[in-house]
Design a protein around this motif. Structure first.
Motif, short mmCIF file in Angstrom:
data_model
loop_
_atom_site.label_atom_id
_atom_site.label_comp_id
_atom_site.label_asym_id
_atom_site.label_seq_id
_atom_site.Cartn_x
_atom_site.Cartn_y
_atom_site.Cartn_z
N GLN A 118 93.60 47.21 -31.52
CA GLN A 118 91.51 47.83 -32.14
C GLN A 118 92.27 49.62 -32.44
O GLN A 118 92.61 49.96 -31.24
N SER A 119 91.44 50.19 -33.43
CA SER A 119 91.30 51.43 -33.66
C SER A 119 90.65 51.61 -32.96
O SER A 119 89.01 51.32 -32.92
N VAL A 120 90.66 52.84 -31.78
CA VAL A 120 89.39 53.44 -30.87
C VAL A 120 89.01 55.40 -32.08
O VAL A 120 88.37 55.44 -31.00
N SER A 121 89.54 55.02 -32.42
CA SER A 121 89.63 57.13 -32.93
C SER A 121 87.74 57.13 -33.50
O SER A 121 87.51 57.98 -33.66
N GLY A 122 87.54 56.06 -33.99
CA GLY A 122 85.98 55.75 -34.86
C GLY A 122 85.03 55.64 -33.71
O GLY A 122 84.06 56.05 -34.03
N ALA A 148 81.96 56.47 -28.49
CA ALA A 148 80.79 56.17 -26.45
C ALA A 148 81.96 55.49 -26.52
O ALA A 148 82.61 54.62 -26.40
N TYR A 149 81.58 56.32 -24.91
CA TYR A 149 83.08 55.43 -23.84
C TYR A 149 82.93 53.98 -24.15
O TYR A 149 83.33 53.32 -23.95
N GLY A 150 81.65 53.89 -23.32
CA GLY A 150 81.27 52.48 -22.90
C GLY A 150 81.37 51.30 -24.30
O GLY A 150 81.26 50.62 -24.04
N GLN A 151 82.42 52.66 -25.41
CA GLN A 151 82.26 50.96 -26.67
C GLN A 151 83.90 50.77 -26.94
O GLN A 151 83.87 50.22 -27.42
N LEU A 152 84.33 51.35 -26.04
CA LEU A 152 86.30 51.44 -25.95
C LEU A 152 85.61 49.91 -25.36
O LEU A 152 85.44 49.46 -24.78
N ASN A 183 90.28 45.84 -22.92
CA ASN A 183 91.36 46.30 -22.77
C ASN A 183 92.13 47.34 -21.92
O ASN A 183 92.50 47.91 -21.03
N LEU A 184 91.46 48.74 -23.11
CA LEU A 184 91.44 49.93 -22.29
C LEU A 184 90.94 50.49 -21.60
O LEU A 184 91.27 51.08 -20.63
N ARG A 185 89.51 49.90 -21.32
CA ARG A 185 88.97 50.39 -19.89
C ARG A 185 89.02 49.90 -19.43
O ARG A 185 89.60 50.58 -17.95
N SER A 186 90.27 48.54 -19.02
CA SER A 186 91.12 48.12 -17.95
C SER A 186 91.61 49.45 -17.11
O SER A 186 92.58 50.05 -16.71
N TYR A 187 92.86 49.43 -18.45
CA TYR A 187 93.82 50.49 -18.24
C TYR A 187 93.29 51.97 -18.04
O TYR A 187 93.54 52.73 -17.16
N LEU A 188 92.07 51.87 -18.30
CA LEU A 188 91.91 53.45 -18.13
C LEU A 188 91.62 53.75 -16.60
O LEU A 188 91.30 54.60 -15.54
N ASP A 189 90.89 52.16 -16.36
CA ASP A 189 89.88 52.32 -14.90
C ASP A 189 90.44 52.36 -13.99
O ASP A 189 91.16 52.94 -12.62
N LEU A 248 85.11 61.17 -26.31
CA LEU A 248 84.19 60.35 -25.48
C LEU A 248 83.54 60.83 -24.22
O LEU A 248 84.94 60.56 -22.80
N PHE A 249 82.35 61.57 -24.31
CA PHE A 249 82.28 61.76 -22.17
C PHE A 249 82.11 60.96 -21.85
O PHE A 249 81.11 59.64 -22.31
N LYS A 250 82.20 60.09 -20.02
CA LYS A 250 82.03 59.41 -20.03
C LYS A 250 80.79 59.45 -19.16
O LYS A 250 80.24 60.01 -18.58
#
Ligand code: GDP
Ligand code: IMO
Ligand code: MG
Length: 430
Positions: free
Chosen positions: A385-389, A392-396, A399-405, A428-430
């Motif tokens: 899904q497009s993440v550019s729009g 908030a970090y929490g709305q990512l 699957n991207l959150r898991s990758y960043l974690d 997006l600041f965490k």
């Protein structure tokens, strides 16, 4: 007494430093470059404007902030003049808020001649230099034969220039280089030299200062200073993939020598990494992809050098290199850019170790250039899904959150923010 925060690249450059410095600038009073020169290309985008900076710090569009070119930086006056003019065209008068160290070394046209001669002489082993004269100018600095910004004010500058140039020309001829046919920026060498000398006037319109006193005074007054790195840790002269590196210390240590601040005056160290990895020029790149996925990263990430226009080599993020860079720099916060480039990927991978002759290691080997490395890859489901729009970090997407974690876990450093487009507004600041 405040401290100098640092923002630098953790990979092979082009991590998005320019954009991030521009975003962080409102929190600081002074933005200072500490090393490198016009080999850098730092891209800023906002309000439909796209701008590439080379030597000038990326805080320059905020006219109430002071920008400093430190003693560790190399200045090529002609390129610098072009940068100043490009800013003027966009309504930015850099003479108001840009200060330059008297101790910054100059890149002469003949340093660029020598850069080209050295690369030609290396043949297949060439580094893939940006040919801006970086190596030869830092060589003269260390050899104690270089010319500095402050020297342009002295009456014997022309003689010293001529003397140094003759040495360069002689060396280039010895290397078998066609000195007489050499052109710079499309004009014959002698003509370029005249343009270069004229450009010194442009340099003299700026406040030329002892930037070490200036910055330490700012710190004593409690002002907030951000040091902006160029290139990336894997291009560091000591710790990068030598000899396929640049000629300066790109790591945090370079801040102390490149600005004249004590190690105890260094505060937070923010390290930037792309969500994948790129490299421009020659040299080892363990996670490089030679397949359709590599092409996709290049195409979707617009991975073409902002200085040379060369296509950048692309591959998966390399946590062996990232951990090494975090260690060398004392990174306190991670900044991840460009995950949006992989929005459509079914699967995203991360290298967590190297396999060399069947043995796994999580350290960068000394013989990185010659040994055959198989990256040990961990796979993650794409977020599709497009993440550019997203704002908030929490709305990512999960699957991207898991990758960043996983990046946080593997690097041992927390992620401070994620950038999701070239534009200033998408952070997006965490
Ligand atoms: P620098 O040298 O580290 O400042 O990086 P460059 O400007 O050379 O290259 C980074 C490129 O990626 C530039 O074209 C930026 O506009 C772009 N960029 C920065 N952050 C992002 C991001 O989060 N997403 C996307 N798609 N592009 C980005
Ligand atoms: P920024 O600041 C990416 C690479 C060159 C070459 C090697 C040596 O935009 O991230 P040099 O001209 O320094 O002698 O080149 O280093 N290189 C960069 N790659 N980004 C940069 O800067 C770079 N500056 C130098 O491609 O491989
Ligand atoms: Mg760049």
């Amino acid at each position: 007494m405040s401290k100098v925060d640092v923002l630098l690249g953790l990979q092979w450059g082009d991590e998005g430093k320019g954009k991030v410095v521009d975003v962080l600038t409102p929190q600081y009073d002074v933005i200072a470059r500490f090393q490198g020169g016009p080999n850098a290309g730092h891209t800023l985008e906002f309000n439909g404007i796209k701008h590439v900076l080379r030597t000038i710090p990326s805080g320059i569009f905020h006219q109430d902030k002071i920008n400093v070119i430190g003693n560790g930086v190399l200045i090529e006056p002609r390129i610098f003049k072009g940068e100043v003019e490009a800013l003027t065209e966009k309504g930015v008068d850099a003479t108001r808020n840009l200060y330059i160290s008297l101790k910054a070394h100059l890149i002469l046209p003949s340093h660029r001649l020598l850069d080209a001669a050295n690369e030609q002489a290396k043949g297949k082993a060439k580094i893939g230099s940006t040919l801006k004269g970086i190596g030869p100018a830092y060589t003269d600095k260390v050899a104690r034969t270089g010319l500095r910004v402050g020297d342009t004010l002295s009456s014997d500058f022309a003689q010293r220039y001529e003397h140094l140039k003759q040495q360069h020309v002689q060396t280039a001829r010895m290397l078998g280089f066609d000195v007489d046919g050499f052109q710079l920026e499309g004009v014959p060498f002698a003509e370029y030299e005249r343009l270069w000398v004229d450009s010194l006037q442009s340099l003299h319109q700026f406040r030329l200062i002892s930037s070490e006193y200036f910055i330490n005074q700012c710190l004593r007054e409690g002002k907030k200073v951000l040091a902006e790195g160029a290139q990336g840790s894997m291009l560091d002269i000591d710790f990068g993939s030598y000899p396929f590196v640049t000629s300066s210390n790109t790591v945090t240590a370079g801040v102390c020598s490149g600005l004249g601040v004590a190690p105890s005056a260094v505060g937070r160290v923010m390290g930037i990494t792309k969500a994948y990895c790129t490299r421009v020029g020659a040299g080892p790149f363990p996670t490089e992809l030679f397949d359709a996925t590599g092409d996709q990263l290049c195409r979707l990430g617009h991975e073409f050098g902002s200085v040379t226009g060369r296509p950048r080599r692309c591959g998966w993020i390399d946590l062996v290199a990232l951990r090494y860079a975090c260690m060398l720099n004392g990174v306190t916060d991670l900044f991840v850019t460009k995950p949006d480039v992989m929005d459509d990927f079914d699967e995203v991978k991360m290298c967590t170790a190297y396999s060399i002759d069947g043995q796994q290691t999580t350290e960068i080997p000394f013989n990185l250039n010659t040994v055959k490395i198989e990256p040990v890859l961990k796979s993650f489901a794409g977020w599709k899904q497009s993440v550019s729009g997203i704002h908030a970090y929490g709305q990512l997407p999960q699957n991207l959150r898991s990758y960043l974690d996983a990046i946080e876990q593997e690097s041992g450093v927390h992620i401070m923010a994620v950038s999701t487009s070239p534009d200033r507004k998408d952070v997006l600041f965490k």
